[in-house]
Every structure is written in C-alpha cells, then in structure tokens.
Scaffold this active site. Structure first.
Site: not given
Ligand code: S3P
Length: 451
Positions: A33, A37, A132, A176, A324, A351, A355, A396
């Site tokens: 993550s 970013r 998705r 999210s 996750d 996801k 899952r 995962r």
């Molecule tokens: C993430 C946020 C989560 C997570 C994903 C990574 C991120 O998803 O499940 O693996 O990097 O912001 P959501 O934003 O859909 O909750």
C-alpha cells in the site's frame, strides 16, 4: 536512466507443503500500500525521489509501468528505486490504455490522479480486476466534477480529464482507503481546501506521506483536509516491511513455530496491525517492540511463540484495519479450538477473489466445517486433512492456504500459486528457509523475464 520496470523471475505452478515448522528471523518485502502511494506522489513531485525497499510485487510494478506510460521515468540501482518526478502538471497523455493488471489499488488511485488532467485515459485490468467495483471511486470523484465512465460499474474505466475540479466536502460511502486516497489525490489539483471523509477508520498512509512531500494536511476525526495546488518536493524514503505479508508468518509461527519467530523491520501502522490483537485474543503469545518513534510510519519487530489458539467472535470494528488479513485469520481459525465468527466483512467478497467463498470452499475440502453468510463466515477449528486446494488466482488466499500445509495430516498442494508474485516475490523461498518442508515441484518453472 531506465524506463523499464524492475525485472524478476516469476514462478509458475503450484506449491506442495508437507509439514515442517517456521522459526528464526524473517524480513518481508516492503509494504504494498505504501509503495503504490509513494510512487504516485513521487511522480507528482519536483526532483528525484529515492525509495528503499519498494515492494517489487507485480501490483506495484503495474503502478510503476502506468506512471511510465504517463511520462514518469524510474531506475533501479540494486534495491534502491529512483523516481524522476515531473511535477504536478507534468504528466503526459499515454498512447494506449493503461493496464493495471491485477491491481485494484493501481486502478482506483489512478482514477483520482487522472481525473484532473488535461487529457483522457482508459484504465483496463486482468479478468479478476475487470470484475471489481469502480463506481465507489467514480461516484465521489464525479461530485468534484470528474468525468468518469465505468463499464457496468467496473473496468474498463474511461477518464476524460477535467482540470477544473471543485474542492469541497466529500463523504465517501464505503470505508475504503483506496477511494479516500483517490479523492485526496484529485484534491491536490482543486482550488481551495477539500475535506474527504470515510464512514470508518481506514489505513492512513497517504496522510502520513503527504507532509513528507511538503503538502501539509489536517485530520478531523475520519476526515482529511487537504489544500490544492501545493508543490510537492521529492523525498528519500524507506518503505517498512509489509505487515500484510508478515501476517502469514505470524499465523505460521503460532501454529508450527520452532521457538520464537522474529519478524523484523515491519510496519506497525495502527490502521494495519489489527491481526496482532486478534491473534492475541485467540491466545497467541505475541510481543511487539516499536523502534521508530517520530517516524512517518511506525515500524518495529513482532515476536511470536508457538501457541494453542481458541476461536473468537471477531469484533466488527477491526474488520477495516484487518481487511487484508482475513485469509490468514481464517487459517488460524481452522486450527483453533472452537468456533470463530466473522461478521460485517462483506467487503471480502470484492477483493482479488470472493474471499468468503474461496476460503470456505478450500477449508471444506480440507475437512473443516465452515458456514458462510453474505458478510462473513463461521469456522469450526479441527483437523486439516491435506489434499489439493485452489486459490482462485488470489495471492493472499494462496499464501494463507500454504500455511495449512505445515499442520495438515497429509501433504497439501495449493494450485495457482503464481499469483503470489502480486505482493510477495520470494514467499516460497522464505517459507522454506524458515523450516517448511516444501516438496520439489517439477511444475515450477522460471518464466521469461518481465518486460
Ligand atoms: C488498500 C486498501 C484496502 C485493501 C487493499 C489495499 C490500499 O482496500 O484491501 O489491499 O492500499 O489502500 P479498500 O480500499 O477497498 O478497503
């Protein structure tokens, strides 16, 4: 200077584990993550950012290659990634559609980054990503004036850039972090202050990174207040180890630990570390030592001892900070004494695979009693038989199921494990080094180098 992505070999095939244990000192790849970013913000900064321990899984490579098609170059020197920022207004129109591969984070964050540009783009993804939901990000962006079209609610996503986005108050309906980050990125281009909020706590990596790049933000409860038109400056940054990758070793160390297992240099962001508390609630002996007071992201070590686990009711307030980690948690539950119930986790159905369903099918194949509902599971711990299970192309799930091979009666084969490259290149080697008995697999091939 290289504009190509980091090259690595990919393993294709399945993974067979026949007992063994885990122990020793384990270091996991950089956080996925945070890597997404930091790459996007570095692209928008002036100057060259240098990033250590950038996650070299396929998802983050998809982000680098997307940035590359927008005119942002990068280079690898050993493990250090340099990103040559082009400034906030320096992105170029890509010649073709941007392929986000399997990566939901790449696609959703790019929606926010591309909405305010003065060119149009189309985002596409693989079969799983194409299923998705993307309206959750498109809709709040439209409130700012973005022109985004999804296809039956999902990819391909067409973005007709609008450099005149409106700042304002945006209340996102889903908890999210991806959507919140997309809106925050778009807000960097709007006149004035924007206030972006989610209904519950979500990971706050973007909020921790922005001030490092010279963009101050304010936090008001679950809301982030960000001002547009601030110039970002390049940074030097070291990505902490990914706690979501560490999760598999945490569970493995509880179930089949050999003495203490130490996971070092790992991120301990409170929005990500709920699995530690959940395993402790199940009876695990886990100790955490933080050594990063004052750093943007807390990091430290997690020490885990072999432990007998007991089933729990997972509190709903940890669903988002553990989102996750549910595949790993389900594996812990399958080996615990008694029942574990998970509710309020309907997001798991959206996801890389559904899952709830994928985990239920695999655990039942291994002889575990599982009931599912629209937003969760009930798992009754028991003996794990062994056999063959499929991970539905979900990295995962693949790693979580592999851990069960440490404790199954007969050997356990997980098929489709090439998807592990999505987030954790080297998982199999690390598991073997930690003490798992991985059966030589003739189907494993080293694929051609990635472009
Ligand atoms: C993430 C946020 C989560 C997570 C994903 C990574 C991120 O998803 O499940 O693996 O990097 O912001 P959501 O934003 O859909 O909750």
């Amino acid at each position: 200077m290289s504009s190509g992505s980091h090259r690595h070999a990919a393993e294709v095939g399945c993974l067979t584990i026949a007992g063994g244990h885990v122990g020793g000192t384990i270091s996991v790849p950089g956080d996925k993550s945070i890597s997404h970013r930091v790459a996007m913000l570095a692209a928008l900064a002036s100057g060259t950012s240098t990033i250590r321990r950038f996650c070299n899984g396929d998802d983050c490579l998809a982000t680098l290659s997307a940035l590359n098609s927008l005119g942002v170059e990068h280079a690898w020197d050993d493990q250090v990634l340099s990103i040559y920022g082009v400034g906030r207004d320096g992105l170029n129109a890509p010649g073709v559609a941007i392929d986000c591969g399997n990566s939901g984070t790449t696609m959703r964050l790019l929606c926010g980054l591309l909405a305010p540009q003065d060119f149009s783009t189309t985002l596409i993804g693989d079969e799983s990503l194409s299923r998705r939901p993307m309206e959750r990000v498109a809709e709040p962006l439209r409130e700012m004036g973005a022109r985004i079209t999804t296809t039956d609610g999902g990819p391909p996503v067409r973005i007709d850039g609008n450099p005149q986005l409106r700042a304002g108050r945006i209340e996102i309906e889903v908890a999210s972090a991806q959507v919140k980050t997309a809106l925050t990125l778009a807000s960097l281009y709007a006149d004035g202050e924007s206030r972006v909020s989610t209904p519950g706590m979500v990971r706050d990596h973007t909020e921790r990174l922005l001030p490092l790049f010279g963009c101050p933000i304010r936090t008001e409860g679950q809301a982030t207040v960000v001002r547009g038109h601030v110039e970002l400056q390049a940074i030097e940054f070291s990505v902490p180890g990914d706690i979501s990758a560490a999760a598999f070793f945490m569970v493995a160390a509880c179930l089949a630990g050999h003495g203490v297992t130490r996971i070092v240099d790992v991120g301990l962001n409170p929005g990500r570390s709920a699995l530690i508390r959940l395993l402790q609630d199940m009876g695990a002996r886990i100790e955490v030592s933080e050594h990063s007071a004052g750093a943007a992201e807390p990091t430290g070590e997690i020490h885990i001892w072999p432990s007998d686990l007991t089933g729990i009711d997972v509190p709903k307030d940890v669903v988002a900070p553990a989102i996750d980690e549910f595949p790993a948690l389900c594996v812990a539950a399958a080996c615990a004494d008694g029942e574990t119930t998970i509710r309020g986790a309907g997001e798991l159905r959206f996801k890389e695979s559904d899952r709830i369903e994928t985990m239920a099918v695999a655990l039942r194949t291994l002889g575990v009693f599982v009931e599912t509902s629209s937003d969760g599971l009930l798992i009754r711990g028991g003996d794990i038989s062994g056999g063959t299970v499929d991970c539905a192309g979900d990295h995962r799930i693949a790693m979580a199921l592999s851990i069960l091979g440490l404790v199954s009666r007969d050997s356990l084969t997980v098929t489709g494990t090439e998807c592990i490259q999505t987030s954790f290149p080297g998982f199999q080697d690390l598991l073997a080094k930690a003490g798992a008995n991985i059966i030589g697999n003739p189907e494993i091939q080293i694929s051609a180098e990635k472009p």
